[in-house]
Design a protein around this motif. Structure first.
Motif: not given
Length: 355
Positions: A32-33, A74-75, A200-203
């Protein structure tokens, strides 16, 4: 005055199979990032030898983690995927940070205490200095953000402490050489060479627990394979593990607060919420009052739908070893260019005649 460009760095150790906790807590967020940040994703093979020096197939595990990154979305063209040991600047900066960090800081690290156990005198020096290498991993790219779980927040705080001490110790040199970049410390704008990296802490499911014991984190090292869903598991295996997941005899509660004191129920509801990308309250609205005999099949279907395609793609990518190696080689070259630019500044600041 310039500012730091937003950049995300994160790494995964090549030790054992990746599992559902790794996917929900880390890899899915990595994917997502990519939409909002420039990203560098690393297979941290140097970290894997801090607690266990001898591995049966470290190279194979490194390729397996890389395949999982790619299979999850992931690209490697738009972003950077590589293995840590391919870029020697990680180790170089880690040594400098060993000289910046204080022994007291390292002794306070809870993960060192947990991994070293009662026989701390027999732990490797690498295990004690692990957070210093982690700081180097992040700061050799001057990364501004790191996606972390609760168990890594202390290490990121140490990374910030190391950056602050380096910036302060060499503030005059940084200013004289014109290598400072503006950043915020509270309400004050200051100059420094290294950024103060933010977490970055989420979800809804940053911490996924064992399917056999809801009080323990899902782990690659658990002796029971039924305790985790591996990213390599096929559809039948995923369904079987969820059917056999430990539960209590009560029905699911009608309110989220009713999950307190019921670790296995809370874990399964959290997994469903994360896989469905919805709040736990929605799961309870849909399944509250129902027995696990009704909830587990729904969870199994959802898990198979989300994870089985990743497993299949991971197997396909893993079979093409030349492709995986080319991704790591290309990523290492690109990462090395960025890392060397940082190290050139570090050497100049310190006064190391390396060129």
């Amino acid at each position: 005055m310039s500012t730091f460009k937003p950049l995300v760095f994160s790494g995964v150790q090549p030790t054992g199979n990746l599992h559902l906790g790794n996917y929900l807590g880390a890899i899915r967020k990595f994917v997502a990032l990519q939409e909002t940040h420039d990203c560098i994703y690393c297979v941290v093979d140097l970290h894997s030898i801090t607690a266990q020096l001898v591995h049966e197939d470290l190279a194979g595990q490194t390729r397996s983690i890389t395949a999982a990154f790619l299979a999850s979305g992931i690209d490697p063209k738009k972003h950077i995927v590589f293995n840590q040991s391919r870029v020697p600047q990680h180790a170089e900066l880690a040594w400098i940070f060993n000289c910046v960090a204080r022994i007291g800081w390292m002794n306070r690290m809870t993960q060192f205490k947990d991994k070293a156990g009662k026989d701390r005198e027999n732990a490797s020096l690498g295990l004690l200095a692990y957070p210093s290498l982690m700081a180097a991993d992040i700061l050799v790219y001057r990364a501004t953000h790191v996606p972390v779980g609760d168990d890594q927040k202390q290490h990121l705080e140490l990374t910030r402490d190391i950056a602050i001490k380096f910036n302060n110790d060499f503030s005059a040199r940084i200013g004289d050489l014109g290598l400072g970049v503006e950043m915020q410390m509270g309400e004050e704008a200051v100059n420094g060479f290294f950024p103060l990296t933010e977490p970055l802490i989420e979800g809804p499911a940053t911490r996924v627990m064992s399917l056999r014991d809801g009080s323990k984190k899902m782990s690659k090292s658990d002796p029971s394979d039924l305790s985790r869903i591996n990213l390599t598991d096929d559809a039948d295996t995923i369904s079987k593990k969820i059917r056999k997941a430990k539960t209590d005899p009560e029905a699911l509660p009608s309110e989220v607060e009713g999950l307190k004191g019921r670790p296995e129920a809370e874990n399964l509801v959290g997994i469903y919420a994360a896989l469905a990308d919805c709040p736990r309250e929605q799961v309870i609205r849909d399944f509250g009052g129902q027995q696990f005999s009704a909830f587990k099949p729904a969870l199994a279907d959802l898990a198979v739908d989300r994870l089985a395609p990743i497993a299949a793609e991971m197997r396909r990518i893993s079979a093409d070893r030349a492709y995986v190696d080319s991704v790591l080689r290309d990523g290492g070259e690109r990462a090395g260019q960025q890392a060397e630019a940082t190290m050139k500044g570090v050497r100049e600041i310190i006064g190391l005649l390396a060129n």
